[in-house]
Write a protein that holds these residues in place. Structure first.
Motif, mmCIF file in Angstrom:
data_model
loop_
_atom_site.group_PDB
_atom_site.id
_atom_site.type_symbol
_atom_site.label_atom_id
_atom_site.label_comp_id
_atom_site.label_asym_id
_atom_site.label_seq_id
_atom_site.Cartn_x
_atom_site.Cartn_y
_atom_site.Cartn_z
ATOM 1 N N ASN A 186 0.828 -1.204 0.000
ATOM 2 C CA ASN A 186 0.000 0.000 0.000
ATOM 3 C C ASN A 186 0.862 1.254 0.000
ATOM 4 O O ASN A 186 0.538 2.229 -0.671
ATOM 5 N N THR A 187 1.926 1.221 0.770
ATOM 6 C CA THR A 187 2.862 2.344 0.788
ATOM 7 C C THR A 187 4.298 1.828 0.834
ATOM 8 O O THR A 187 4.571 0.743 1.347
ATOM 9 N N VAL A 188 5.193 2.624 0.293
ATOM 10 C CA VAL A 188 6.621 2.451 0.494
ATOM 11 C C VAL A 188 7.141 3.771 1.027
ATOM 12 O O VAL A 188 6.541 4.824 0.781
ATOM 13 N N GLY A 189 8.239 3.727 1.757
ATOM 14 C CA GLY A 189 8.694 4.974 2.330
ATOM 15 C C GLY A 189 10.055 4.878 2.966
ATOM 16 O O GLY A 189 10.745 3.847 2.873
ATOM 17 N N TRP A 190 10.417 5.972 3.580
ATOM 18 C CA TRP A 190 11.696 6.094 4.265
ATOM 19 C C TRP A 190 11.469 6.631 5.672
ATOM 20 O O TRP A 190 10.646 7.541 5.876
ATOM 21 N N SER A 191 12.206 6.085 6.600
ATOM 22 C CA SER A 191 12.218 6.584 7.959
ATOM 23 C C SER A 191 13.672 6.751 8.372
ATOM 24 O O SER A 191 14.585 6.321 7.651
ATOM 25 N N ARG A 192 13.888 7.378 9.504
ATOM 26 C CA ARG A 192 15.259 7.569 9.974
ATOM 27 C C ARG A 192 15.306 7.526 11.494
ATOM 28 O O ARG A 192 14.305 7.791 12.165
ATOM 29 N N GLN A 193 16.485 7.191 11.978
ATOM 30 C CA GLN A 193 16.693 7.163 13.420
ATOM 31 C C GLN A 193 18.058 7.743 13.743
ATOM 32 O O GLN A 193 19.087 7.216 13.300
ATOM 33 N N ALA A 194 18.030 8.821 14.495
ATOM 34 C CA ALA A 194 19.254 9.452 14.959
ATOM 35 C C ALA A 194 19.614 8.877 16.322
ATOM 36 O O ALA A 194 18.737 8.375 17.043
ATOM 37 N N PRO A 195 20.881 8.968 16.716
ATOM 38 C CA PRO A 195 21.292 8.432 18.019
ATOM 39 C C PRO A 195 20.482 9.033 19.150
ATOM 40 O O PRO A 195 20.320 10.260 19.239
ATOM 41 N N GLY A 196 19.942 8.184 20.005
ATOM 42 C CA GLY A 196 19.200 8.648 21.153
ATOM 43 C C GLY A 196 17.791 9.129 20.862
ATOM 44 O O GLY A 196 17.110 9.636 21.759
ATOM 45 N N LYS A 197 17.351 8.973 19.622
ATOM 46 C CA LYS A 197 16.011 9.441 19.247
ATOM 47 C C LYS A 197 15.181 8.290 18.698
ATOM 48 O O LYS A 197 15.703 7.264 18.278
ATOM 49 N N GLN A 198 13.870 8.506 18.720
ATOM 50 C CA GLN A 198 12.975 7.506 18.153
ATOM 51 C C GLN A 198 13.019 7.558 16.636
ATOM 52 O O GLN A 198 13.324 8.592 16.042
ATOM 53 N N THR A 241 6.633 9.065 2.530
ATOM 54 C CA THR A 241 5.925 7.883 2.052
ATOM 55 C C THR A 241 5.337 8.159 0.677
ATOM 56 O O THR A 241 5.086 9.312 0.310
ATOM 57 N N ARG A 242 5.132 7.070 -0.048
ATOM 58 C CA ARG A 242 4.483 7.156 -1.347
ATOM 59 C C ARG A 242 3.511 5.985 -1.439
ATOM 60 O O ARG A 242 3.886 4.846 -1.186
ATOM 61 N N THR A 243 2.274 6.281 -1.787
ATOM 62 C CA THR A 243 1.280 5.214 -1.883
ATOM 63 C C THR A 243 1.386 4.516 -3.228
ATOM 64 O O THR A 243 2.047 4.981 -4.155
ATOM 65 N N CYS A 286 14.535 2.030 4.560
ATOM 66 C CA CYS A 286 13.440 1.851 3.632
ATOM 67 C C CYS A 286 12.397 0.972 4.311
ATOM 68 O O CYS A 286 12.760 0.033 5.042
ATOM 69 N N ASN A 287 11.126 1.264 4.115
ATOM 70 C CA ASN A 287 10.103 0.452 4.752
ATOM 71 C C ASN A 287 8.862 0.361 3.876
ATOM 72 O O ASN A 287 8.635 1.186 2.993
ATOM 73 N N THR A 288 8.081 -0.648 4.132
ATOM 74 C CA THR A 288 6.801 -0.808 3.445
ATOM 75 C C THR A 288 5.690 -0.774 4.481
ATOM 76 O O THR A 288 5.877 -1.211 5.620
ATOM 77 N N ASP A 289 4.542 -0.201 4.065
ATOM 78 C CA ASP A 289 3.339 -0.227 4.903
ATOM 79 C C ASP A 289 3.643 0.125 6.358
ATOM 80 O O ASP A 289 3.312 -0.605 7.285
ATOM 81 N N TRP A 290 4.284 1.287 6.508
ATOM 82 C CA TRP A 290 4.616 1.818 7.842
ATOM 83 C C TRP A 290 3.405 1.764 8.763
ATOM 84 O O TRP A 290 2.307 2.117 8.355
ATOM 85 N N GLY A 337 5.123 -3.034 8.362
ATOM 86 C CA GLY A 337 5.588 -3.817 7.222
ATOM 87 C C GLY A 337 7.033 -4.244 7.348
ATOM 88 O O GLY A 337 7.533 -4.520 8.432
ATOM 89 N N TYR A 338 7.711 -4.265 6.216
ATOM 90 C CA TYR A 338 9.094 -4.717 6.157
ATOM 91 C C TYR A 338 10.070 -3.535 6.258
ATOM 92 O O TYR A 338 9.725 -2.399 5.943
ATOM 93 N N TRP A 339 11.313 -3.894 6.698
ATOM 94 C CA TRP A 339 12.368 -2.883 6.855
ATOM 95 C C TRP A 339 13.630 -3.358 6.169
ATOM 96 O O TRP A 339 13.897 -4.558 6.122
ATOM 97 N N GLY A 340 14.430 -2.395 5.745
ATOM 98 C CA GLY A 340 15.760 -2.716 5.269
ATOM 99 C C GLY A 340 16.751 -2.662 6.421
ATOM 100 O O GLY A 340 16.386 -2.456 7.567
ATOM 101 N N GLN A 341 18.031 -2.838 6.079
ATOM 102 C CA GLN A 341 19.052 -2.859 7.119
ATOM 103 C C GLN A 341 19.533 -1.455 7.472
ATOM 104 O O GLN A 341 20.225 -1.264 8.467
ATOM 105 N N GLY A 342 19.178 -0.476 6.661
ATOM 106 C CA GLY A 342 19.540 0.911 6.937
ATOM 107 C C GLY A 342 20.827 1.342 6.255
ATOM 108 O O GLY A 342 21.695 0.525 5.954
ATOM 109 N N THR A 343 20.913 2.629 6.007
ATOM 110 C CA THR A 343 22.129 3.217 5.442
ATOM 111 C C THR A 343 22.418 4.520 6.187
ATOM 112 O O THR A 343 21.510 5.315 6.444
ATOM 113 N N GLN A 344 23.660 4.709 6.556
ATOM 114 C CA GLN A 344 24.042 5.857 7.379
ATOM 115 C C GLN A 344 24.193 7.108 6.523
ATOM 116 O O GLN A 344 24.859 7.083 5.481
#
Length: 114
Positions: A32-44, A50-52, A95-99, A102-109
């Motif tokens: 339904n959606t694909v998208g990007w999220s991020r996590q900085a040190p010490g933050k949620q 996102t793109r539907t 990278c994530n799907t259906d936030w 859904g699924y997640w990638g391993q992340g890139t710094q």
């Protein structure tokens, strides 16, 4: 099971640009959606963009006007073009799907120096 593989992260100076890529192991149109999220040190982890399936996009206020999410359905790839980068954009990008369930990638710094 779905594999999401991110690439394109790195070190950039403030004001610079990076383009992240996310290659999926199956058609991104099955989500339904694909998208990007991020996590900085010490933050949620926060949702960045996102793109539907139908092409509608949504962005966090902090990146509006600077980041653009796009896709290439023939390559099953999602992109995040990041311009005018700021030190506050430093994080691991996922990278994530259906936030958020859904699924997640391993992340890139991504590191933005001042």
């Amino acid at each position: 099971q779905v594999q999401l593989v991110e690439s394109g992260g790195g070190l950039v100076q403030a004001g610079g640009s990076l383009r992240l890529s996310c290659a999926a192991s199956r058609s991104i149109l099955t989500f339904n959606t694909v998208g990007w999220s991020r996590q900085a040190p010490g933050k949620q982890r926060e949702l960045v963009a996102t793109r539907t399936r139908y092409g509608n996009t949504n962005y966090a206020d902090s990146v509006k006007g600077r980041f653009t999410i796009s896709r290439d359905t023939a390559k099953n790839t999602v992109y995040l073009q990041m311009n005018s980068l700021k030190p506050d954009d430093t994080a691991v990008y996922y990278c994530n799907t259906d936030w958020p369930h859904g699924y997640w990638g391993q992340g890139t710094q991504v590191t933005v120096s001042s």
